[in-house]
Design an enzyme around this catalytic site. Sequence first.
Site, short mmCIF file in Angstrom:
data_model
loop_
_atom_site.label_atom_id
_atom_site.label_comp_id
_atom_site.label_asym_id
_atom_site.label_seq_id
_atom_site.Cartn_x
_atom_site.Cartn_y
_atom_site.Cartn_z
N GLY A 25 9.55 4.29 4.55
CA GLY A 25 8.28 3.66 4.94
C GLY A 25 8.06 3.53 6.44
O GLY A 25 6.99 3.82 6.95
N GLU A 26 9.06 3.06 7.15
CA GLU A 26 8.83 2.75 8.56
C GLU A 26 9.00 3.93 9.49
O GLU A 26 8.34 4.06 10.51
CB GLU A 26 9.82 1.67 9.02
CG GLU A 26 9.61 0.32 8.42
CD GLU A 26 10.70 -0.60 8.92
OE1 GLU A 26 10.44 -1.31 9.90
OE2 GLU A 26 11.81 -0.60 8.35
N THR A 55 11.91 -0.30 -1.88
CA THR A 55 12.25 0.64 -2.95
C THR A 55 13.76 0.60 -3.21
O THR A 55 14.20 0.65 -4.36
CB THR A 55 11.80 2.06 -2.57
OG1 THR A 55 10.40 2.04 -2.30
CG2 THR A 55 12.07 3.04 -3.70
N GLY A 101 0.83 -1.20 0.00
CA GLY A 101 0.00 0.00 0.00
C GLY A 101 0.86 1.25 0.00
O GLY A 101 0.35 2.35 -0.18
N GLN A 102 2.15 1.07 0.20
CA GLN A 102 3.04 2.23 0.17
C GLN A 102 3.22 2.74 -1.25
O GLN A 102 3.70 3.84 -1.46
CB GLN A 102 4.39 1.89 0.82
CG GLN A 102 5.39 1.16 -0.07
CD GLN A 102 5.17 -0.33 -0.17
OE1 GLN A 102 4.05 -0.78 -0.32
NE2 GLN A 102 6.23 -1.11 -0.11
N GLY A 103 2.88 1.89 -2.24
CA GLY A 103 2.97 2.31 -3.63
C GLY A 103 4.18 1.74 -4.35
O GLY A 103 4.70 2.34 -5.28
N ARG A 150 13.05 -1.75 2.93
CA ARG A 150 14.01 -2.28 1.98
C ARG A 150 13.52 -2.25 0.53
O ARG A 150 14.33 -2.29 -0.39
CB ARG A 150 14.42 -3.71 2.34
CG ARG A 150 13.30 -4.74 2.19
CD ARG A 150 13.72 -6.16 2.56
NE ARG A 150 14.72 -6.73 1.68
CZ ARG A 150 14.47 -7.19 0.45
NH1 ARG A 150 13.24 -7.13 -0.04
NH2 ARG A 150 15.44 -7.71 -0.27
N LYS A 203 16.65 6.64 -0.16
CA LYS A 203 16.73 6.03 1.17
C LYS A 203 15.31 5.58 1.54
O LYS A 203 14.34 6.09 0.98
CB LYS A 203 17.24 7.03 2.21
CG LYS A 203 18.64 7.57 1.94
CD LYS A 203 19.05 8.59 3.00
CE LYS A 203 20.49 9.05 2.81
NZ LYS A 203 20.91 9.99 3.88
#
Lengths: 333, 164, 448
Positions: free
Chosen positions: A291-292, A91, A47-49, A89, A288
Amino acid sequence: MAKLRGTGMAAVNYPTGMNLGGDPSQALVHATTSGSFVVTLSATDLGQGLRTVIGQIAAETLGVAYDQVVVDTADTDTGPHDMGTFASRATHRVGNAVIAAAVEARKALLDVAAEEFEASVDEIELDGHGNLMVRGVPARSMPVAEVASMAQFKYGRTIAGRGSFMKPRSEVDPETGAMDPDSTEAHACTVAEVEVDTETGEVTVLSIRSAYEVGRQVNPALVQGQITGGAWMGMSHALYETTAPYYPAPDHSPRDFSEYLMPGPLELPEIDCVVLEMPSSNGPYGVKGIGEMTANSPIPAIVNAIYHATGVRIDSLPVTPEKILRGLDARRP
Amino acid sequence: MASTIVTFELGGREVEVLVRPMTTLQSVLRNQLGQTATKDGCRQGGCGSCTVLVDGEPMASCLLPIEDVAGRRVTTLESLTPAEGLHPVQQAFVDEYAFQCGYCTPGMVMLSKALLDHDPAPNDEAIGQALAGNLCRCTGYRPIVDAIRHASGAMSGHDTEPVR
Amino acid sequence: MTAPLEVVGRSVERSDAVGHVTGRTRFAADRAFPGMLHLKMVRSPLHHARVRGIDLSEAERVPGFVRALTAADVPHNRYTILSLIGVEPEEEFVLAEDRVRFKGEAIVAIVAETEEAAMEAVAKVRLDLDELPAVFDVEEALKPGAPIVTHWGNNTFMYEGHPCRRVRLGDVEAAFARADHIVEGVYNSSPIEHAPLETTGCIAVPEGGRFTVYTNTQALYFSLDNTSIILQVPGNRLHFIGGTVGGGFGGKVDVIVEPIATLAAMKTGRPVRFVYSRSEEMQVSSTRSAWRIYLKDGVTADGRIIARKVTSYADSGAYSRQTPYALTKHAANAAGPYAIPNVSIDAYCVYTNRQPTSAMRGFGVTMASFALEVQMDRIAETVGLDPWSIRFLNAYRNGDMKPHRKLADDATLIETMQAAAALVGHELTAEQQAMTSAPRAGGDPGGR
């Protein structure tokens, strides 16, 4: 009894990629007869794309328009190996693998064009809008689709590429902890402003404002989405959430959303951010991982703001109204 | 307990289903009619991902016994989506990046549609009140609130630019 | 890559946007197959107990009951997810054998024609359990005489002979002795649920000697490879399809539904659906660990941190899943983005009788950041600096050696703080404005 306001800050870094490495991601790229490119993966979009940003990275490297790229994932019968989507990790790893695959596929495409144009492959370029041409000779230009079709029907060739990325596994020295635990580090600094009701102990988060340094943004709207959603999750972790409300006692654990507290749309603070781009040496186009980390700095920023507002330092999460009221009581002479 | 036949209107046409008593509308939509846009997040009325419209009102289909919709008009996301293009609410969600994983999106879109039908120009407070029963774990809600404001502008014929 | 970028850096529309807003995106559990069976789990009602017996006789009489699976049916019942990257020992049970270690632990899988029949049969399984003493606090679990959760005799994960992941740089005790201030703090967090809107689940479908598994895992090959190990079938008989996840946040890196659903499909020859209920997601699925972090810092009168000692305990719950990895990641980051020449870190992965914990967004670092950044304000107050100044003073630079002995080569904390100060209108000193993350004159550690 009063409503007290305070401001707090926090500054953090966050590692990109699976701790200690040894986590491969692979990608395949091939052209169809219509000149579009298919990127085949087994990585997962949470869902992050991921699909979108991998399509962008592939298009950039291939030198074709974004809408000429299809990202096909995640099927273990067709997609090459991927360790999975976690540890900020995807991307970074998949992006690097896709660049490698796209470079190889692009070369295969240029080889066919060079042969067709009877030119040297060094002279062939892609204009980023779907055309191949001999450099400086606009008259000798051909759509990618035509070259792709020709590759298959005239020359009998594939236009395809393979890519893999793996940070080599680092062992940990068990005595000193010497290790290589990241590929790169992203950074954030967050300032939170809160209002604390000393009658009820309730905290209203007024604003969460942050600077992020993420190497390079592949898709700024998606980066913004991570920052906005992460700020909310950080606020939620700081003030609301737990499965053990009387920790360490395990009693009264929530069974559903009516018992598991999270802030809703009426509790939203103002969220603002600025994003710096200082490309990393090893990420795709300097990426870099973002996400998290976006839930991390809001938590201590909010807790520090509560101290600034009230003089009550809370060292255990979540910061419930009860903890604040007990802290205020303890400060009374 | 014997099964019964229940008839209701779904997306403008009459449907008839054979159901055991107390089967939910959600179960009928997903398991009998294959309408899986209606999601299944908790079956407790706690998340809103199963929101559909019944006679134009947003309802948690996971708590609604199918007998209660007999003779009524049910609108799901499948029936909201035009044959070509998108409904203005859907377009606003796209333009505002108002989702990440997408699991809450069908319920959010249905709820937003109902809200704008009742209140074409809701303020943030009204939007927040309306959204209170629908959860999103990814976006932090702000993009969803922006999408609803954007859709409100688009549907009233002005301010069709994204809010962002 | 000096040419201007065409596509990277643009906010293109998400490729899944139309699918999501129309509801046409297919999530794992949106699929249905003819003859599909439903799996529901019989779970432990106790936090810690010996399993003396399982009586299936009443359950088997429920109309629609197809079969039950117990530990004896699972070819390789004891596993550990991270065995794929060499982590030992195998410690978790697909289905409980002689002991249950947390409330909610899976004991018997019931497969039935309908969900309702499966639930009814689950309710009719009779368990004979002997309750055992349980432990729920990380430090209580390490005391002599504490109930032992693991099968190897103590309640910590062992890192190459150590009960914790260690990091050592310089001489912390010597630096404490010469410090002007010692600043101490204890930071706690309670467990947190990922709470994805879509619960964990999969459907396993037999197809011509192979098994196709539609799953919402975050890591297809983690799931496939672990299923291959647990079921002792070659990986080429497994075909996993995923890629659309209704919220993960780390919780769907566990491999928890696919092996048993696939086994059920093998044993029945029919498609089997195993999707967590919301209460299973809340009470059984992994959570973010609870943490307890002790910080002790030696600080000079002008605010330089010259020593930091960190003792951290993550509550792993009854099984460790990905948590040993989190403690290593935690140890690598537990000194924060600061240049501290003397560091000692002990990070413990502790077993308790709580629901297991695993990866969650910011894994191993989120609670370190909470502790460290509250601690930084404590230090600032102790030495009489403002929160910005204490961080600028101690910020790491490129070329500095981190506690794990890797040289920083991409530090931008200073620039990020400068940008944040500009955003919020905080006025920095001229010196702070002029700082950069460029390597210190003289390199590391001369500049500290």
